[in-house]
Design a protein around this motif. Structure first.
Motif, PDB file in Angstrom:
ATOM      1  N   GLN A 199      32.346 156.766  15.123  1.00  0.00           N
ATOM      2  CA  GLN A 199      33.237 156.400  16.226  1.00  0.00           C
ATOM      3  C   GLN A 199      32.879 157.180  17.480  1.00  0.00           C
ATOM      4  O   GLN A 199      32.917 156.638  18.592  1.00  0.00           O
ATOM      5  CB  GLN A 199      34.688 156.664  15.826  1.00  0.00           C
ATOM      6  CG  GLN A 199      35.212 155.718  14.784  1.00  0.00           C
ATOM      7  CD  GLN A 199      36.603 156.096  14.294  1.00  0.00           C
ATOM      8  OE1 GLN A 199      37.083 157.196  14.549  1.00  0.00           O
ATOM      9  NE2 GLN A 199      37.237 155.182  13.581  1.00  0.00           N
ATOM     10  N   SER A 200      32.535 158.439  17.319  1.00  0.00           N
ATOM     11  CA  SER A 200      32.136 159.264  18.456  1.00  0.00           C
ATOM     12  C   SER A 200      30.849 158.758  19.082  1.00  0.00           C
ATOM     13  O   SER A 200      30.723 158.695  20.307  1.00  0.00           O
ATOM     14  CB  SER A 200      31.948 160.719  18.025  1.00  0.00           C
ATOM     15  OG  SER A 200      33.135 161.239  17.504  1.00  0.00           O
ATOM     16  N   ILE A 201      29.885 158.400  18.247  1.00  0.00           N
ATOM     17  CA  ILE A 201      28.624 157.857  18.756  1.00  0.00           C
ATOM     18  C   ILE A 201      28.877 156.556  19.529  1.00  0.00           C
ATOM     19  O   ILE A 201      28.328 156.341  20.612  1.00  0.00           O
ATOM     20  CB  ILE A 201      27.624 157.614  17.604  1.00  0.00           C
ATOM     21  CG1 ILE A 201      27.238 158.936  16.944  1.00  0.00           C
ATOM     22  CG2 ILE A 201      26.388 156.856  18.074  1.00  0.00           C
ATOM     23  CD1 ILE A 201      26.488 159.890  17.840  1.00  0.00           C
ATOM     24  N   ALA A 202      29.728 155.700  18.991  1.00  0.00           N
ATOM     25  CA  ALA A 202      30.052 154.443  19.665  1.00  0.00           C
ATOM     26  C   ALA A 202      30.717 154.703  21.015  1.00  0.00           C
ATOM     27  O   ALA A 202      30.410 154.035  22.010  1.00  0.00           O
ATOM     28  CB  ALA A 202      30.964 153.590  18.787  1.00  0.00           C
ATOM     29  N   LEU A 203      31.605 155.676  21.078  1.00  0.00           N
ATOM     30  CA  LEU A 203      32.274 156.009  22.335  1.00  0.00           C
ATOM     31  C   LEU A 203      31.288 156.555  23.358  1.00  0.00           C
ATOM     32  O   LEU A 203      31.341 156.196  24.538  1.00  0.00           O
ATOM     33  CB  LEU A 203      33.397 157.015  22.077  1.00  0.00           C
ATOM     34  CG  LEU A 203      34.250 157.398  23.272  1.00  0.00           C
ATOM     35  CD1 LEU A 203      34.931 156.167  23.860  1.00  0.00           C
ATOM     36  CD2 LEU A 203      35.275 158.434  22.879  1.00  0.00           C
ATOM     37  N   VAL A 204      30.379 157.399  22.937  1.00  0.00           N
ATOM     38  CA  VAL A 204      29.359 157.938  23.841  1.00  0.00           C
ATOM     39  C   VAL A 204      28.505 156.809  24.396  1.00  0.00           C
ATOM     40  O   VAL A 204      28.232 156.755  25.603  1.00  0.00           O
ATOM     41  CB  VAL A 204      28.492 158.992  23.126  1.00  0.00           C
ATOM     42  CG1 VAL A 204      27.247 159.315  23.916  1.00  0.00           C
ATOM     43  CG2 VAL A 204      29.288 160.245  22.872  1.00  0.00           C
ATOM     44  N   LEU A 205      28.057 155.909  23.545  1.00  0.00           N
ATOM     45  CA  LEU A 205      27.236 154.793  24.012  1.00  0.00           C
ATOM     46  C   LEU A 205      28.002 153.904  24.979  1.00  0.00           C
ATOM     47  O   LEU A 205      27.452 153.435  25.982  1.00  0.00           O
ATOM     48  CB  LEU A 205      26.740 153.975  22.816  1.00  0.00           C
ATOM     49  CG  LEU A 205      25.724 154.690  21.923  1.00  0.00           C
ATOM     50  CD1 LEU A 205      25.423 153.840  20.697  1.00  0.00           C
ATOM     51  CD2 LEU A 205      24.464 155.009  22.684  1.00  0.00           C
ATOM     52  N   LEU A 206      29.266 153.695  24.714  1.00  0.00           N
ATOM     53  CA  LEU A 206      30.100 152.893  25.608  1.00  0.00           C
ATOM     54  C   LEU A 206      30.222 153.569  26.977  1.00  0.00           C
ATOM     55  O   LEU A 206      30.025 152.936  28.019  1.00  0.00           O
ATOM     56  CB  LEU A 206      31.487 152.693  24.992  1.00  0.00           C
ATOM     57  CG  LEU A 206      32.484 151.932  25.847  1.00  0.00           C
ATOM     58  CD1 LEU A 206      32.105 150.463  25.883  1.00  0.00           C
ATOM     59  CD2 LEU A 206      33.880 152.116  25.311  1.00  0.00           C
ATOM     60  N   LEU A 207      30.530 154.855  26.981  1.00  0.00           N
ATOM     61  CA  LEU A 207      30.700 155.578  28.241  1.00  0.00           C
ATOM     62  C   LEU A 207      29.398 155.680  29.022  1.00  0.00           C
ATOM     63  O   LEU A 207      29.391 155.616  30.251  1.00  0.00           O
ATOM     64  CB  LEU A 207      31.286 156.962  27.973  1.00  0.00           C
ATOM     65  CG  LEU A 207      32.725 156.973  27.466  1.00  0.00           C
ATOM     66  CD1 LEU A 207      33.152 158.394  27.123  1.00  0.00           C
ATOM     67  CD2 LEU A 207      33.663 156.363  28.477  1.00  0.00           C
ATOM     68  N   GLU A 208      28.282 155.862  28.326  1.00  0.00           N
ATOM     69  CA  GLU A 208      27.002 155.956  29.017  1.00  0.00           C
ATOM     70  C   GLU A 208      26.583 154.619  29.626  1.00  0.00           C
ATOM     71  O   GLU A 208      25.850 154.601  30.607  1.00  0.00           O
ATOM     72  CB  GLU A 208      25.913 156.440  28.064  1.00  0.00           C
ATOM     73  CG  GLU A 208      25.983 157.911  27.803  1.00  0.00           C
ATOM     74  CD  GLU A 208      24.809 158.408  26.975  1.00  0.00           C
ATOM     75  OE1 GLU A 208      23.995 157.579  26.524  1.00  0.00           O
ATOM     76  OE2 GLU A 208      24.705 159.623  26.796  1.00  0.00           O
ATOM     77  N   GLY A 209      27.030 153.530  29.068  1.00  0.00           N
ATOM     78  CA  GLY A 209      26.654 152.220  29.583  1.00  0.00           C
ATOM     79  C   GLY A 209      27.471 151.757  30.771  1.00  0.00           C
ATOM     80  O   GLY A 209      27.066 150.835  31.480  1.00  0.00           O
ATOM     81  N   ILE A 210      28.589 152.397  31.031  1.00  0.00           N
ATOM     82  CA  ILE A 210      29.469 151.960  32.124  1.00  0.00           C
ATOM     83  C   ILE A 210      28.810 152.173  33.487  1.00  0.00           C
ATOM     84  O   ILE A 210      28.891 151.311  34.355  1.00  0.00           O
ATOM     85  CB  ILE A 210      30.828 152.676  32.040  1.00  0.00           C
ATOM     86  CG1 ILE A 210      31.603 152.134  30.852  1.00  0.00           C
ATOM     87  CG2 ILE A 210      31.631 152.492  33.321  1.00  0.00           C
ATOM     88  CD1 ILE A 210      32.908 152.840  30.599  1.00  0.00           C
ATOM     89  N   GLY A 211      28.158 153.321  33.681  1.00  0.00           N
ATOM     90  CA  GLY A 211      27.522 153.618  34.965  1.00  0.00           C
ATOM     91  C   GLY A 211      26.498 152.579  35.383  1.00  0.00           C
ATOM     92  O   GLY A 211      26.603 151.983  36.467  1.00  0.00           O
ATOM     93  N   PRO A 212      25.466 152.335  34.567  1.00  0.00           N
ATOM     94  CA  PRO A 212      24.472 151.333  34.957  1.00  0.00           C
ATOM     95  C   PRO A 212      25.035 149.917  35.057  1.00  0.00           C
ATOM     96  O   PRO A 212      24.561 149.108  35.846  1.00  0.00           O
ATOM     97  CB  PRO A 212      23.424 151.389  33.846  1.00  0.00           C
ATOM     98  CG  PRO A 212      23.667 152.646  33.118  1.00  0.00           C
ATOM     99  CD  PRO A 212      25.085 153.040  33.363  1.00  0.00           C
ATOM    100  N   LEU A 213      26.056 149.619  34.267  1.00  0.00           N
ATOM    101  CA  LEU A 213      26.640 148.286  34.291  1.00  0.00           C
ATOM    102  C   LEU A 213      27.381 148.025  35.604  1.00  0.00           C
ATOM    103  O   LEU A 213      27.208 146.990  36.240  1.00  0.00           O
ATOM    104  CB  LEU A 213      27.604 148.111  33.119  1.00  0.00           C
ATOM    105  CG  LEU A 213      28.358 146.784  33.065  1.00  0.00           C
ATOM    106  CD1 LEU A 213      27.395 145.640  32.789  1.00  0.00           C
ATOM    107  CD2 LEU A 213      29.446 146.848  32.013  1.00  0.00           C
TER     108      LEU A 213
END
Length: 60
Positions: free
Chosen positions: A6-20
């Motif tokens: 769940q933590s890994i999924a949250l990190v990936l989600l948060l990291e993708g917001i900037g470029p998106l």
């Protein structure tokens, strides 16, 4: 182990917001970051790891 994924999924989600949402600013940020000296990047990384560790200790 479930909280790890769940933590890994949250990190990936948060990291993708900037470029998106802000691709031009993200590109500028990465270009600026690549010009920083290695020692400065290591210091920032150490501080972020330390902060994450302390936050994790308080949450667990």
């Amino acid at each position: 182990m479930e909280i790890f994924w769940q933590s890994i999924a949250l990190v990936l989600l948060l990291e993708g917001i900037g470029p998106l949402l802000f691709p031009n600013k993200w590109r500028w940020y990465l270009r600026k970051l690549s010009e920083e000296p290695v020692s400065g990047l290591r210091q920032v990384g150490a501080v972020l790891c330390g902060m994450a560790g302390v936050i994790y200790l308080f949450l667990v």
